[in-house]
Design a protein around this motif. Structure first.
Motif, PDB file in Angstrom:
ATOM      1  N   GLY A  74       0.810  -1.207   0.000  1.00 20.49           N
ATOM      2  CA  GLY A  74       0.000   0.000   0.000  1.00 20.49           C
ATOM      3  C   GLY A  74       0.847   1.261   0.000  1.00 20.49           C
ATOM      4  O   GLY A  74       0.533   2.246  -0.688  1.00 20.49           O
ATOM      5  N   THR A  75       1.942   1.242   0.757  1.00 20.73           N
ATOM      6  CA  THR A  75       2.831   2.405   0.810  1.00 20.73           C
ATOM      7  C   THR A  75       3.455   2.671  -0.546  1.00 20.73           C
ATOM      8  O   THR A  75       3.523   3.823  -1.005  1.00 20.73           O
ATOM      9  N   LEU A  76       3.922   1.622  -1.202  1.00 17.97           N
ATOM     10  CA  LEU A  76       4.505   1.765  -2.538  1.00 17.97           C
ATOM     11  C   LEU A  76       3.486   2.291  -3.535  1.00 17.97           C
ATOM     12  O   LEU A  76       3.779   3.169  -4.349  1.00 17.97           O
ATOM     13  N   LEU A  77       2.277   1.756  -3.470  1.00 23.42           N
ATOM     14  CA  LEU A  77       1.250   2.156  -4.419  1.00 23.42           C
ATOM     15  C   LEU A  77       0.860   3.618  -4.229  1.00 23.42           C
ATOM     16  O   LEU A  77       0.516   4.301  -5.196  1.00 23.42           O
ATOM     17  N   ALA A  78       0.931   4.109  -3.001  1.00 23.79           N
ATOM     18  CA  ALA A  78       0.628   5.522  -2.754  1.00 23.79           C
ATOM     19  C   ALA A  78       1.592   6.420  -3.518  1.00 23.79           C
ATOM     20  O   ALA A  78       1.184   7.424  -4.115  1.00 23.79           O
ATOM     21  N   GLY A  79       2.873   6.055  -3.527  1.00 26.86           N
ATOM     22  CA  GLY A  79       3.848   6.834  -4.285  1.00 26.86           C
ATOM     23  C   GLY A  79       3.587   6.778  -5.773  1.00 26.86           C
ATOM     24  O   GLY A  79       3.689   7.787  -6.478  1.00 26.86           O
ATOM     25  N   ILE A  80       3.233   5.583  -6.267  1.00 30.74           N
ATOM     26  CA  ILE A  80       2.925   5.439  -7.693  1.00 30.74           C
ATOM     27  C   ILE A  80       1.679   6.233  -8.056  1.00 30.74           C
ATOM     28  O   ILE A  80       1.609   6.886  -9.100  1.00 30.74           O
ATOM     29  N   ALA A  81       0.659   6.195  -7.181  1.00 33.32           N
ATOM     30  CA  ALA A  81      -0.612   6.858  -7.464  1.00 33.32           C
ATOM     31  C   ALA A  81      -0.470   8.378  -7.518  1.00 33.32           C
ATOM     32  O   ALA A  81      -1.285   9.045  -8.165  1.00 33.32           O
ATOM     33  N   LEU A  82       0.539   8.933  -6.865  1.00 31.97           N
ATOM     34  CA  LEU A  82       0.738  10.380  -6.942  1.00 31.97           C
ATOM     35  C   LEU A  82       1.017  10.821  -8.371  1.00 31.97           C
ATOM     36  O   LEU A  82       0.684  11.942  -8.763  1.00 31.97           O
ATOM     37  N   GLY A  83       1.644   9.913  -9.163  1.00 31.90           N
ATOM     38  CA  GLY A  83       1.880  10.201 -10.569  1.00 31.90           C
ATOM     39  C   GLY A  83       2.923  11.256 -10.837  1.00 31.90           C
ATOM     40  O   GLY A  83       3.042  11.749 -11.958  1.00 31.90           O
ATOM     41  N   THR A  84       3.704  11.620  -9.828  1.00 35.03           N
ATOM     42  CA  THR A  84       4.743  12.635  -9.989  1.00 35.03           C
ATOM     43  C   THR A  84       6.124  11.995  -9.925  1.00 35.03           C
ATOM     44  O   THR A  84       6.296  10.874  -9.444  1.00 35.03           O
ATOM     45  N   GLU A  85       7.106  12.742 -10.399  1.00 35.56           N
ATOM     46  CA  GLU A  85       8.474  12.242 -10.375  1.00 35.56           C
ATOM     47  C   GLU A  85       8.934  11.981  -8.948  1.00 35.56           C
ATOM     48  O   GLU A  85       9.578  10.965  -8.664  1.00 35.56           O
ATOM     49  N   GLY A 143       7.020  11.322  -6.306  1.00 35.67           N
ATOM     50  CA  GLY A 143       6.277  10.193  -5.749  1.00 35.67           C
ATOM     51  C   GLY A 143       6.819   8.865  -6.220  1.00 35.67           C
ATOM     52  O   GLY A 143       6.997   7.920  -5.432  1.00 35.67           O
ATOM     53  N   VAL A 144       7.093   8.757  -7.517  1.00 33.70           N
ATOM     54  CA  VAL A 144       7.610   7.504  -8.069  1.00 33.70           C
ATOM     55  C   VAL A 144       9.007   7.219  -7.544  1.00 33.70           C
ATOM     56  O   VAL A 144       9.340   6.070  -7.211  1.00 33.70           O
ATOM     57  N   SER A 145       9.858   8.242  -7.457  1.00 33.09           N
ATOM     58  CA  SER A 145      11.222   8.011  -6.955  1.00 33.09           C
ATOM     59  C   SER A 145      11.206   7.568  -5.494  1.00 33.09           C
ATOM     60  O   SER A 145      11.975   6.684  -5.085  1.00 33.09           O
ATOM     61  N   ALA A 146      10.307   8.144  -4.683  1.00 31.43           N
ATOM     62  CA  ALA A 146      10.173   7.714  -3.293  1.00 31.43           C
ATOM     63  C   ALA A 146       9.713   6.267  -3.220  1.00 31.43           C
ATOM     64  O   ALA A 146      10.198   5.478  -2.398  1.00 31.43           O
ATOM     65  N   ALA A 147       8.766   5.896  -4.090  1.00 27.34           N
ATOM     66  CA  ALA A 147       8.266   4.522  -4.112  1.00 27.34           C
ATOM     67  C   ALA A 147       9.374   3.544  -4.482  1.00 27.34           C
ATOM     68  O   ALA A 147       9.462   2.446  -3.917  1.00 27.34           O
ATOM     69  N   ILE A 155      13.885   6.838   5.845  1.00 29.12           N
ATOM     70  CA  ILE A 155      14.217   7.672   4.684  1.00 29.12           C
ATOM     71  C   ILE A 155      13.155   7.515   3.598  1.00 29.12           C
ATOM     72  O   ILE A 155      12.701   8.505   2.999  1.00 29.12           O
ATOM     73  N   GLY A 156      12.733   6.277   3.350  1.00 36.40           N
ATOM     74  CA  GLY A 156      11.717   6.047   2.332  1.00 36.40           C
ATOM     75  C   GLY A 156      10.411   6.755   2.648  1.00 36.40           C
ATOM     76  O   GLY A 156       9.783   7.358   1.764  1.00 36.40           O
ATOM     77  N   LYS A 157       9.992   6.704   3.906  1.00 40.45           N
ATOM     78  CA  LYS A 157       8.735   7.370   4.277  1.00 40.45           C
ATOM     79  C   LYS A 157       8.866   8.886   4.229  1.00 40.45           C
ATOM     80  O   LYS A 157       7.921   9.589   3.830  1.00 40.45           O
ATOM     81  N   VAL A 158      10.006   9.417   4.630  1.00 41.19           N
ATOM     82  CA  VAL A 158      10.213  10.860   4.540  1.00 41.19           C
ATOM     83  C   VAL A 158      10.161  11.310   3.083  1.00 41.19           C
ATOM     84  O   VAL A 158       9.549  12.348   2.756  1.00 41.19           O
ATOM     85  N   MET A 159      10.785  10.551   2.191  1.00 34.77           N
ATOM     86  CA  MET A 159      10.731  10.879   0.766  1.00 34.77           C
ATOM     87  C   MET A 159       9.291  10.884   0.264  1.00 34.77           C
ATOM     88  O   MET A 159       8.883  11.776  -0.490  1.00 34.77           O
ATOM     89  N   LEU A 160       8.524   9.896   0.692  1.00 35.20           N
ATOM     90  CA  LEU A 160       7.137   9.795   0.226  1.00 35.20           C
ATOM     91  C   LEU A 160       6.281  10.916   0.787  1.00 35.20           C
ATOM     92  O   LEU A 160       5.487  11.535   0.061  1.00 35.20           O
ATOM     93  N   LEU A 161       6.425  11.214   2.064  1.00 32.23           N
ATOM     94  CA  LEU A 161       5.641  12.282   2.669  1.00 32.23           C
ATOM     95  C   LEU A 161       6.021  13.649   2.101  1.00 32.23           C
ATOM     96  O   LEU A 161       5.182  14.551   2.024  1.00 32.23           O
ATOM     97  N   SER A 162       7.270  13.787   1.685  1.00 34.69           N
ATOM     98  CA  SER A 162       7.718  15.048   1.098  1.00 34.69           C
ATOM     99  C   SER A 162       7.243  15.207  -0.342  1.00 34.69           C
ATOM    100  O   SER A 162       7.245  16.330  -0.872  1.00 34.69           O
ATOM    101  N   ALA A 163       6.861  14.092  -0.964  1.00 35.88           N
ATOM    102  CA  ALA A 163       6.483  14.132  -2.377  1.00 35.88           C
ATOM    103  C   ALA A 163       5.052  14.599  -2.604  1.00 35.88           C
ATOM    104  O   ALA A 163       4.697  14.982  -3.716  1.00 35.88           O
TER     105      ALA A 163
END
Length: 500
Positions: free
Chosen positions: A313-324, A326-330, A395-403
């Motif tokens: 679910g966490t990975l998919l959230a980054g993908i669903a953002l559809g931004t560079e 978000g995807v890099s964080a995922a 680090i991964g979660k910080v990247m995602l929350l920042s995206a």
């Protein structure tokens, strides 16, 4: 055209076939062959990662039939990254298995190699039908690996796994057939071009085919409500099989990212990013469902299985953002979650071997023979998977929350991930207390951990620390990978013979 692109498929294919032909070999010889083939995949994957680092798309046309007509393999940053993650995970899993788990049933190493054929092929193929073929190869191998060692629990979980995935395969074939009937091609680059210029009248059918594929990939990735097969399957599998299966959900997520970025991405007209409105709520609900399952788990392996669902679910959230961003964080989080999940499944088996008849059930049991060593490894894995500093999960979660941009999306994502992280801390703390801090007064009954098994588990868990030390170059690679994925021009040019 470099022949290196096909090596991740040919190496395990030939070794698996050889192990079947020489099935009468002694077990030590089979282990040496399997270990050799799997460990060679690591430098091959590193080589391909370095090749992909120049941002040039490379294609391998089997039989020299050029796209869109032939069987095409394609190497970009994303596929190279997935190949390396698979190779490292497989090396740890097969090393662990070679200390006795492979002796629980016949042909373990041949099946293990064929599983790698399917996984690596899925990451390399540039053709939708061949993606289906490689999915079937990895699924057939996974059916047998799941049942390896027999037992009623494995058979019961295996039946559920087989039935659901056969249904998914039928949907996959229907979706692929619809796309071929509407466009006349299954090459992904060619499909992207033809979908972008399709008649408006074909739009509903193309969307239906896309949503069928989304259901299939969601089943493979274990999204809500299609994840119910995963906890029992992963918990009942032997430890090295469960560790290898940590990459299986990532195959489904990879397919979602590849198909819904390329085929139904920015060039698809009215169908552009048609899945994102569905992926966002599914991602958040999957995280919530995984945390609830982890809190209710009564066994360590079941708990870890639900944590895999949380990572999905966490990975998919980054993908669903559809931004560079978000995807890099995922992508960074994908590498972290794969290694930590694989290492924890191996560690859970080591813990279970020292708890007597209680095994991995979360009940009071005799003290462990090596509580400090195993406890330290469990603590490191738990901190990392829960997303707490100083390990890679943080680090991964910080990247995602920042995206995520400020607004309702940010409010939803921050709430779900932070509350979910608290739930994971509670679940893991409860498990750690029962296993390490509340032993019965009985003397230890288990033998010390096998050193090779311990090395295999610790190596994967220490990957979290490596991801912190090399965080900057890995983040840069993930950022470049996301940028390449969202720039569709070079992918569309492949069908014009401009790929290298």
């Amino acid at each position: 055209m470099t022949h290196a692109l096909i090596l991740p498929i040919l190496l395990p294919l030939f070794m698996g076939s050889l192990l079947l032909v020489l099935h009468r070999l002694e077990k030590p010889a089979k282990r040496v062959l399997s270990l050799l083939a799997t460990f060679v995949l690591v430098p091959v994957a590193v080589w391909l990662l370095l090749l992909a680092g120049d941002d040039q798309l490379r294609i391998y046309a089997l039989g020299n039939w050029q796209p869109p007509f032939g069987i095409i393999l394609m190497l970009d940053r994303l596929s190279a990254l997935m190949l390396l993650v698979t190779a490292v995970l497989a090396a740890g899993a097969v090393l662990y298995a070679s200390r006795g788990d492979d002796a629980r049933g016949p042909n373990f190493h041949a099946l293990f190699q064929f599983q790698l054929v399917g996984i690596n092929g899925a990451f390399l193929t540039a053709d939708l039908f061949n993606l289906f073929v490689f999915f079937e190869i990895l699924l057939i191998s996974s059916y047998a690996l799941l049942l390896h060692g027999n037992g009623a629990a494995r058979v019961r979980a295996g039946v559920h796994y087989v039935v659901l995935n056969l249904l998914g395969s039928a949907f996959f074939l229907i979706g692929v057939s619809m796309l071929y009937g509407l466009t006349g091609t299954l090459n992904m680059g060619d499909l992207a071009v033809r979908i972008s210029i399709a008649d408006a009248a074909d739009g509903p059918l193309l969307a239906a085919a896309g949503f069928l594929l989304l259901i299939v990939f969601g089943l493979k990735a274990a999204l809500l409500p299609l994840y119910f097969w995963l906890p029992s399957s992963y918990a009942s599998a032997t430890a090295p099989v469960a560790a290898l299966f940590a990459i299986m959900t990532k195959v489904g997520l990879y397919a979602i990212l590849r198909v819904f970025t390329l085929l139904f991405g920015s060039a698809a007209g009215s169908l552009s990013f048609m899945a994102n409105d569905w992926l966002w709520p599914l991602a958040l609900l999957t995280v919530a469902a995984g945390v609830i399952g982890a809190l209710a788990a009564r066994g360590l392996q079941v708990l870890l299985s639900y944590l895999v669902i949380v990572s999905v679910g966490t990975l998919l959230a980054g993908i669903a953002l559809g931004t560079e961003q978000g995807v890099s964080a995922a992508l960074y989080y994908l590498v972290h979650s794969t290694f930590v999940a694989g290492g924890l499944f191996l560690l859970a088996d080591l813990i279970g071997r020292q708890r007597g008849d209680s095994e991995t059930r979360l009940v009071v049991a005799p003290a462990l023979r090596q509580p400090l060593l195993l406890g330290a490894l469990f603590f490191m894995g738990a901190i990392s998977v829960a997303g707490l500093p100083p390990f890679s999960g943080f680090i991964g979660k910080v990247m995602l929350l920042s995206a995520v941009a400020p607004g309702i999306q940010a409010w939803m994502l921050w709430s779900v991930l932070l509350v979910g992280g608290l739930g994971m801390v509670i679940a893991l703390s409860r498990a750690g207390s029962l296993v390490f801090w509340l032993p019965s007064e009985s003397a230890p009954v288990g033998a010390p951990a096998d050193p090779v098994r311990l090395i295999a588990a610790a190596s994967l868990l220490l990957g979290s620390l490596v991801l912190v030390i090399w965080a900057q170059p890995l983040q840069a690679y993930a950022q470049s990978t996301a940028s390449q994925l969202l720039d569709l021009g070079p992918y569309l040019q492949i069908i014009q013979g401009e790929g290298a």
